[in-house]
Enzyme design. Structure first.
Site, short mmCIF file in Angstrom:
data_model
loop_
_atom_site.label_atom_id
_atom_site.label_comp_id
_atom_site.label_asym_id
_atom_site.label_seq_id
_atom_site.Cartn_x
_atom_site.Cartn_y
_atom_site.Cartn_z
N ARG A 82 -75.78 -6.37 -9.65
CA ARG A 82 -77.20 -6.61 -9.36
C ARG A 82 -77.40 -6.52 -7.87
O ARG A 82 -76.88 -7.33 -7.11
CB ARG A 82 -77.61 -8.01 -9.87
CG ARG A 82 -79.08 -8.37 -9.63
CD ARG A 82 -79.97 -7.55 -10.54
NE ARG A 82 -81.34 -8.05 -10.54
CZ ARG A 82 -82.37 -7.42 -9.93
NH1 ARG A 82 -82.15 -6.30 -9.27
NH2 ARG A 82 -83.58 -7.93 -10.02
N GLU A 90 -76.78 -0.71 -18.32
CA GLU A 90 -75.41 -0.33 -17.93
C GLU A 90 -74.39 -1.07 -18.79
O GLU A 90 -73.43 -0.47 -19.29
CB GLU A 90 -75.17 -0.64 -16.46
CG GLU A 90 -75.87 0.31 -15.51
CD GLU A 90 -75.54 0.04 -14.05
OE1 GLU A 90 -75.92 0.87 -13.21
OE2 GLU A 90 -74.90 -0.99 -13.76
#
Length: 869
Positions: A19, A86
């Site tokens: 992130r 992902e």
């Protein structure tokens, strides 16, 4: 069990999912830098693609082309739909049939339970997704269904990822330490920098164990290890095994293969420097080096700053060492392994490197290795057992040869095996030849190449001293050359003899054969007796021939010999004295057939007969060996002016030559077992003579008095000359005197040569056993024989130890066995360490032995009552 992933076929080692707003400029950046520093090829989405343009197919392709995915779960990870996609793609790739993809979750200040159960900050993110579904319910029912399916897939993928074994970082743990642990785990999972090694390994474990022990030695003196041995012996395979099992323990590992071959290419060393530097620095792009000197400095600086494991495979020159190691200064803990055929490289280092020799396999291990390639099992099968033994013996314990021949014969019929075996006797296998010939090709001097070929064709198993004396007069430098050949594992010295691995010998002979594969007479050396016979018979010799061997017994297949023993020493027939005989019609060659070989220096013509003028023999001859020489006297016109060795054993000579003859270069004269020889030549014309061998010349009655003036004579062997009644005074510099079995010497009182040693004599070895000597045959004093270490007076008629023996100041070994009249041995010199009195049946007493360390052999001394002291 730790799983490993090969990176063959992958574009990346690691796909990094994270992130951005949580960790981009902190943890993930540090992790990414550490991965790169460790040489691990890592994909980060903004590293190779524009994040805003990344499409699902491209994302899936990137993940599929990575061996491992690292998912950095952070507090706000689930708030990114991109990140959740992902994870979903990563888990799908892992679960795909036949997929080798691995997943390593990293929980960065996040509880794994929050990930797998979507609690904590992950619940907050999914609450927002649930709100989005409720909004979609009022506007678009189809969109709601899609969102429900998507969120559910995210939840499932997170649950699966959270259940995987991962790494958790809490507030109490330093991030640098945590990142190091991640790197180590990834490196263990990857086989990225491992080298292919055939799984058919035999006899290697003991070598691995010793080198593994060296790797554990932290001392600076244990930085460099040189693995040396002949080509094909297994040095590279051994170094690969060591590299594969240890490369992950170092900051950087590099294996530079085939350095000799690469160095011979244009800018080869420069390319090796570039490869080494780029590997050490973990460069994404190839480092730029403009010249070797610049490369030396750049590589040296890089080696000083990292703990490296470096393997330099097949080093052949000191220039290669300098280019790749520079001043040999390394970071603490670094290890450098060098494989080479050249033992002399051990002296090319600043310090003293450790050395490890790889030797040939024994027969059982050879049989095992060959069978693994030929039969895919550890032993031969019927009906190939006998042929297997022949092939294994031919390979001489060389692993490469065993592999090549095993692979070649795998699946072939027994008839093919027999044909291949027969072919190997004449022509070596091309793969083996090419590998072994590298050592020959790297010889810098033509003189060393000539020396090697001379030995391979003519002198394997011969005495080193003999070879040195002979070839030094052939415009070669044998002392230096033999050392150079030893350093390249092309030959060895065993018990004073020059030895050569049979495949290396074959390699040298093949080099000569390739000079003229079809026209025998245009080769520089002819060692095969049948080839030599054909050249003489067809008169095909040329001036290119430098060495020529012929033994007519090998042509006719007759080799009738017996051994001389003490029981038949008085018999006078050829057979009784080990003299080979040839039966059947003799073939006369023309001397003119040899005349054409004008550059001939080394000539053997055993049991051949010639007609014509001997003056037509080549004038450059240094070595003439002609066993069974059929003439009664050497013709006066034989050109001997440059001869160094004249070997006419088993000849029919009565005299050597007529009158006085000067052969100023002759160093070795061997007329042993010339049964009709009556007298020696006048030695005044042989000023350089160093060795005179007349063993078994049973008709010899006279040794010329001129022998005392041979100032260079160091060896005289007249053993078994049973017609000699006396031996004249001998020269001062004689080192070895062998006159055992001269059974008529002692019957006429003192022997002149025993009573007339010069005060400055250098004699170290004397054997007068079986010479019919009595107590009065010996002089009273030998105290001037300061150098004598070995004395054998066995099988004589002495009743006590002669006084002259007691006076010897340096004697170490004394043999007085089988002296049937010897009753006591007294006053043995204190320097004696071995006393042999075996089978001395009348011996009653030995006294005193002052040297308590002396070893006494006294078997079958039935009357011996006491050994005083």
């Amino acid at each position: 069990m730790t799983t490993t992933t090969t990176t063959s076929g992958f574009s990346y080692d690691v796909f990094l999912s994270f992130r951005s707003e949580d960790t981009r400029n902190t943890f993930t950046d540090y992790l990414y830098a550490a991965l790169k520093q460790a040489g691990i090829r890592t994909f980060r989405d903004n590293d190779a693609m524009d994040r805003g343009k990344l499409l699902d197919p491209e994302l899936k392709k990137a993940i599929r082309e990575s061996a491992i995915s690292i998912i950095v779960f952070s507090r706000n990870y689930a708030s990114s739909k991109w990140c959740l996609d992902e994870v979903l793609t990563i888990i799908e790739e892992q679960e795909r049939l036949f997929s080798k993809h691995e997943v390593v979750p990293v929980f960065y200040h996040v509880d794994p339970n929050d990930v797998r159960n979507q609690t904590g900050s992950f619940k907050e993110a999914f609450d927002k997704y649930d709100d989005m579904i409720e909004v979609a319910e009022t506007t678009d029912s189809q969109k709601k269904i899609e969102w429900l399916e998507k969120v559910e897939a995210w939840r499932v993928s997170l649950k699966k990822a959270g259940n995987l074994t991962g790494m958790v970082l809490d507030n109490d743990r330093p991030e640098a330490e945590f990142i190091t642990k991640i790197i180590n785990i990834i490196r263990k999972k990857l086989n990225y920098n491992l080298l292919y090694v055939d799984d058919k390994l035999v006899g290697i474990q003991s070598h691995v164990d010793r080198i593994e022990s060296w790797l554990q030695d932290p001392s600076p003196e244990a930085t460099i290890l040189v693995i040396h041995g002949m080509g094909g012996i297994g040095k590279t395979t051994l170094s690969k095994c060591i590299y594969n099992s240890n490369c992950k323990e170092y900051d950087v590992s590099c294996f530079l293969a085939n350095i000799h071959e690469t160095s011979n290419h244009h800018n080869g060393l420069l390319r090796l420097q570039t490869q080494l530097l780029s590997t050490i620095l973990r460069s994404e792009k190839e480092e730029v080096i403009w010249n070797l000197d610049e490369g030396i400095m750049k590589v040296a600086n890089a080696l000083c700053n990292k703990k490296v494991l470096l393997v330099l495979d097949d080093i052949t020159t000191s220039q290669q060492l300098l280019a790749l190691l520079g001043p040999q200064q390394f970071y603490p803990g670094s290890k450098v392994i060098i494989t080479t055929r050249h033992k002399w490289l051990l002296s090319a280092f600043n310090g003293h490197p450790r050395a490890h020799t790889v030797r040939k396999l024994g027969f059982e291990a050879s049989n095992h290795l060959f069978s693994m390639y030929a039969f895919h099992r550890d032993h031969p099968i019927e009906p190939y057992i006998v042929q297997t033994e022949h092939v294994v013996e031919h390979c001489g314990g060389l692993p490469l040869a065993l592999k090549v021949m095993g692979s070649l014969l795998n699946g072939k019929t027994i008839d093919v095996w027999k044909d291949v075996t027969r072919k190997l006797e004449a022509i070596p296998n091309s793969k083996i030849q090419k590998l072994l010939q590298i050592s020959y090709d790297t010889l810098e001097d033509t003189e060393d190449k000539d020396l090697f070929l001379h030995v391979a064709c003519f002198f394997v198993g011969k005495d080193k001293e003999f070879i040195v004396k002979l070839l030094a007069e052939c415009d070669l430098y044998p002392e230096d050359g033999i050392q150079n050949l030893k350093d390249r594992c092309l030959l060895s010295i065993e018990d004073g003899r020059v030895m050569m691995h049979q495949l290396v010998k074959k390699m040298g002979q093949e080099v000569v054969r390739q000079e003229s594969p079809k026209d025998l007479g245009k080769r520089s050396r002819l060692w095969n007796h049948q080839d030599s016979y054909n050249v003489l018979r067809e008169n095909e010799g040329t001036r290119k021939v430098e060495g020529f061997l012929l033994d007519m017994r090998r042509i006719r297949g007759i080799n009738s010999t017996s051994i001389v023993t003490k029981d038949n020493i008085r018999k006078h027939s050829f057979e009784d004295f080990g003299v080979p005989t040839i039966h059947g019609n003799k073939e006369n060659f023309k001397v003119e057939a040899i005349e054409k070989m004008k550059n001939l220096m080394l000539l053997q013509l055993d049991y051949a007969t010639f007609s014509g003028s001997y003056k037509k023999l080549p004038k450059k001859l240094r070595w003439l060996r002609w066993h069974g020489f059929s003439l009664k006297i050497i013709p006066s016109d034989v050109p001997l002016q440059k001869l160094v060795v004249l070997d006419l054993r088993y000849s029919k000579l009565k005299e050597v030559w007529d009158g006085f003859k000067v052969v100023g270069s002759l160093k070795i004269l061997n007329l042993s077992y010339s049964l009709k020889l009556i007298k020696t030549p006048d030695f005044g014309g042989l000023p350089s003579l160093e060795s005179l061998l007349l063993k078994g010349c049973i008709s010899l009655t006279q040794v010329s008095e001129s022998i005392r003036y041979l100032e260079r004579l160091t060896l005289l062997n007249i053993s078994g000359c049973i017609s000699l009644t006396d031996v004249p005074c001998l020269p001062t510099f004689l080192v070895s005197l062998k006159m055992n079995g001269c059974s008529n010497l002692g019957g006429f009182g003192k022997v002149k040569c025993l009573d007339s040693f010069s005060p400055s004599t250098l004699l170290r070895y004397m054997n007068v056993s079986g010479c019919n000597l009595f107590d009065n045959s010996f002089p009273e004093d030998w105290s001037n024989l300061f150098s004598l270490k070995y004395l054998n007076i066995s099988r004589n008629h002495i009743t006590s130890l002669p006084g002259c023996v007691k006076s010897l100041p340096s004697l170490e070994k004394l043999y007085a066995s089988e002296c049937s009249h010897l009753r006591s041995v007294q006053d043995v010199p204190t320097s004696v360490t071995l006393l042999n009195i075996i089978d001395t049946v009348s011996l009653e007493m030995v006294q005193p032995i002052e040297n308590l360390d002396v070893t006494i052999f006294a078997v079958n001394c039935e009357k011996l009552r006491a050994v005083e002291g």
